[in-house]
Motif scaffolding. Structure first.
Motif, PDB file in Angstrom:
ATOM      1  N   ILE A 202       0.860  -1.275  -0.102  1.00  0.00           N
ATOM      2  CA  ILE A 202       0.055   0.043  -0.164  1.00  0.00           C
ATOM      3  C   ILE A 202       0.838   1.428   0.070  1.00  0.00           C
ATOM      4  O   ILE A 202       0.858   2.122  -0.724  1.00  0.00           O
ATOM      5  N   ASP A 203       1.785   1.115   0.776  1.00  0.00           N
ATOM      6  CA  ASP A 203       3.066   2.238   0.808  1.00  0.00           C
ATOM      7  C   ASP A 203       4.234   1.574   1.491  1.00  0.00           C
ATOM      8  O   ASP A 203       4.314   0.275   1.671  1.00  0.00           O
ATOM      9  N   PRO A 204       5.164   2.100   1.707  1.00  0.00           N
ATOM     10  CA  PRO A 204       6.736   1.429   1.925  1.00  0.00           C
ATOM     11  C   PRO A 204       6.302   0.580   3.490  1.00  0.00           C
ATOM     12  O   PRO A 204       7.121  -0.171   3.565  1.00  0.00           O
ATOM     13  N   ARG A 206       3.088  -0.754   4.620  1.00  0.00           N
ATOM     14  CA  ARG A 206       2.036  -1.410   4.876  1.00  0.00           C
ATOM     15  C   ARG A 206       1.644  -2.131   3.494  1.00  0.00           C
ATOM     16  O   ARG A 206       2.088  -1.800   2.450  1.00  0.00           O
ATOM     17  N   SER A 284      -2.199   1.911  -7.058  1.00  0.00           N
ATOM     18  CA  SER A 284      -0.840   2.292  -7.054  1.00  0.00           C
ATOM     19  C   SER A 284      -0.266   2.211  -5.438  1.00  0.00           C
ATOM     20  O   SER A 284      -1.062   2.272  -4.614  1.00  0.00           O
ATOM     21  N   SER A 285       0.937   2.114  -5.476  1.00  0.00           N
ATOM     22  CA  SER A 285       1.694   1.994  -4.048  1.00  0.00           C
ATOM     23  C   SER A 285       2.138   3.240  -3.701  1.00  0.00           C
ATOM     24  O   SER A 285       3.082   3.821  -4.433  1.00  0.00           O
ATOM     25  N   ALA A 286       2.014   3.846  -2.693  1.00  0.00           N
ATOM     26  CA  ALA A 286       2.344   5.286  -2.279  1.00  0.00           C
ATOM     27  C   ALA A 286       4.035   5.251  -2.229  1.00  0.00           C
ATOM     28  O   ALA A 286       4.628   3.972  -1.608  1.00  0.00           O
ATOM     29  N   ASP A 287       4.690   6.294  -2.675  1.00  0.00           N
ATOM     30  CA  ASP A 287       6.217   6.241  -2.395  1.00  0.00           C
ATOM     31  C   ASP A 287       6.414   6.508  -0.886  1.00  0.00           C
ATOM     32  O   ASP A 287       7.589   5.913  -0.390  1.00  0.00           O
ATOM     33  N   GLN A 288       5.648   7.433  -0.312  1.00  0.00           N
ATOM     34  CA  GLN A 288       6.010   7.558   1.196  1.00  0.00           C
ATOM     35  C   GLN A 288       4.772   7.179   2.118  1.00  0.00           C
ATOM     36  O   GLN A 288       3.625   6.810   1.527  1.00  0.00           O
ATOM     37  N   LYS A 289       5.181   7.023   3.277  1.00  0.00           N
ATOM     38  CA  LYS A 289       4.165   6.381   4.217  1.00  0.00           C
ATOM     39  C   LYS A 289       3.022   7.304   4.230  1.00  0.00           C
ATOM     40  O   LYS A 289       2.956   8.523   4.278  1.00  0.00           O
ATOM     41  N   LEU A 290       1.639   6.652   4.031  1.00  0.00           N
ATOM     42  CA  LEU A 290       0.565   7.610   4.016  1.00  0.00           C
ATOM     43  C   LEU A 290       0.273   8.019   5.508  1.00  0.00           C
ATOM     44  O   LEU A 290       0.517   7.434   6.376  1.00  0.00           O
TER      45      LEU A 290
END
Ligand SMILES: Cc1cc2nc3c(=O)[nH]c(=O)nc-3n(C[C@H](O)[C@H](O)[C@H](O)COP(=O)(O)O)c2cc1C
Length: 406
Positions: A202-204, A206, A284-290
């Motif tokens: 999901i992000d870096p 999660r 899409s997977s976020a580049d930074q922690k949401l």
């Protein structure tokens, strides 16, 4: 067919004129799939260099008993435990005498003394040395100890004499070694297995995943190894150790798993898709922690992952015998049969994951093997027992397939 796949052979080389043949022997054993490590006596090093044997075997050569450094890495007890078979070729008259009388005064005799695995010696010496009563008595003593002796051939010898004493021909030694192993039902076959869950980022920090422990896939890998196969295990993250002799390919996401599988499954004999591959991944997977947004919900948009099993079973060339798993919570046989057909599988193993005492994280499983010709229920038992039964059934099917082709 490689008759020594996954087999660990410790080759002892002693100081006879035939020691140069141990270089070729190493190669020929490897050609049959064996992992070969070498122990050399001091005399052997006068006839062939450890460097040659190291380059050919691909491993450091073991030379000394009284060496604290090597003893701490892989000492004589570890070497003895490591081997499935210890083969001494060529075996000198001197080595045979020392081994027969229980000496352990150098690394090779100490390893032989400590070993509980299958042992074999291939004597090679001048014909008069071979004919001597003392040598024959020592060889008889070894035979009585259960050591297999590959008796020397007759012919012209390096010393110019003719008679019995030449090292048995290398291909014949390889055949004799192979004959010492039970050839399993999948001997020489390549089996690719996927196991464990996948993680969809999901992000870096999660991800979306599931409860798959990898136990069933790993147990199948072990059972396939037991049956003599070469096994590639493409595994998502798990907390259990992979079987030592399998080639482990660690992956994270479904896309990683597909990429890894497509490197090894085409051309393999059998593909077993046990991994609980996530059907969906975040678009899409976020580049930074949401970051948490005050009082707002978060909607994740998901897209479908590639279907690994269907891709492999749909190969038009180099298609392996394809086996899937169907973990269902209801309508077990119906859903599994549909999956067998829509994915063009050869076999599907259905299991009911609604019962928490079997399936996902548990040590037991209760399954039904479904093929196009029928069903075979396997009663509840450990994943190891279930795996052996599944592997035996796959081997049977493959045998029937090759008989039909023949
Ligand atoms: C040139 C040469 C060739 C030898 N060839 C053999 C041979 O083929 N077989 C054998 O039993 N001994 C042979 N020997 C004698 C062994 O090298 C000697 O017995 C030695 O102690 C063996 O040591 P090892 O058994 O620890 O390797 C040979 C010796 C020399 C000098």
């Amino acid at each position: 067919m490689n008759r020594l796949t996954n087999k660990r052979i410790l080759l002892g080389v002693t100081g006879g004129i035939a020691a140069y043949k141990s270089a070729d022997l190493t190669r020929r054993l490897q050609d049959e799939g064996a992992d070969v490590r070498v122990v050399m006596t001091h005399s052997a090093q006068e006839f062939i260099t450890p460097l040659t044997m190291q380059a050919l075997s691909g491993h450091p050569v073991h030379l000394d008993l009284l060496d604290t450094e090597t003893e701490s890495v892989m000492g004589h007890i570890e070497l003895a435990r490591w081997a499935d078979i210890i083969l001494v070729a060529p075996a000198t008259a001197d080595f045979i005498a020392r081994y027969a009388s229980g000496h352990g005064d150098d690394l090779l005799t100490a390893v032989c003394l400590a070993a509980e695995c299958t042992m074999a010696v291939a004597p090679a010496m001048n014909q008069a040395m071979w004919a001597k009563a003392a040598t024959q008595a020592n060889v008889d003593a070894l035979r009585n100890m259960g050591v297999h002796t590959f008796d020397p051939d007759e012919g012209l010898q390096a010393c110019g004499e003719t008679g019995a004493g030449r090292l048995m021909d290398v291909p014949d030694i390889v055949t004799r070694v192979s004959d010492l192993f039970d050839q399993g039902t999948l001997a020489g076959r390549h089996v690719v297995i996927t196991a464990g869950p996948t993680r969809e980022a999901i992000d870096p920090v999660r991800f979306i995943s599931n409860h798959s422990s990898g136990k069933q896939g790993y147990a199948l890998a072990e059972a396939a190894l037991e049956a003599g196969a070469r096994v590639t295990l493409v595994s998502g993250p798990t907390h259990i150790p992979a079987p030592e002799r399998a080639t482990l390919v660690p992956v994270e996401s479904a896309q990683d798993m597909l990429d890894a599988v497509m490197q090894c499954a085409p051309g393999a004999d059998i593909f077993i898709g046990v991994a609980a591959v996530a059907d969906y991944r975040p678009e899409s997977s976020a580049d930074q922690k949401l970051k948490k947004q005050a009082s707002e919900g978060l909607a994740l948009s998901l897209v479908q992952n590639p279907d690994i099993l269907k891709t492999v079973a749909g190969l038009t060339e180099n298609r392996p015998f394809s086996v899937g798993f169907a973990a269902e919570t209801e309508n077990l046989v119906d859903y599994a049969t549909k999956k067998l057909e829509t994915k063009n599988l050869d076999m599907i193993i259905a299991n009911n994951v609604a019962d928490t005492s079997i399936g996902f994280n548990s040590d037991d499983n209760e399954t039904i093997i479904i093929t196009r010709d029928g069903q075979e229920p396997l009663s509840k038992s450990s994943k190891e027992v279930v795996s052996r039964k599944i592997i035996a059934t796959i081997a049977e099917r493959m045998m029937q397939g090759s008989e039909q082709v023949a």
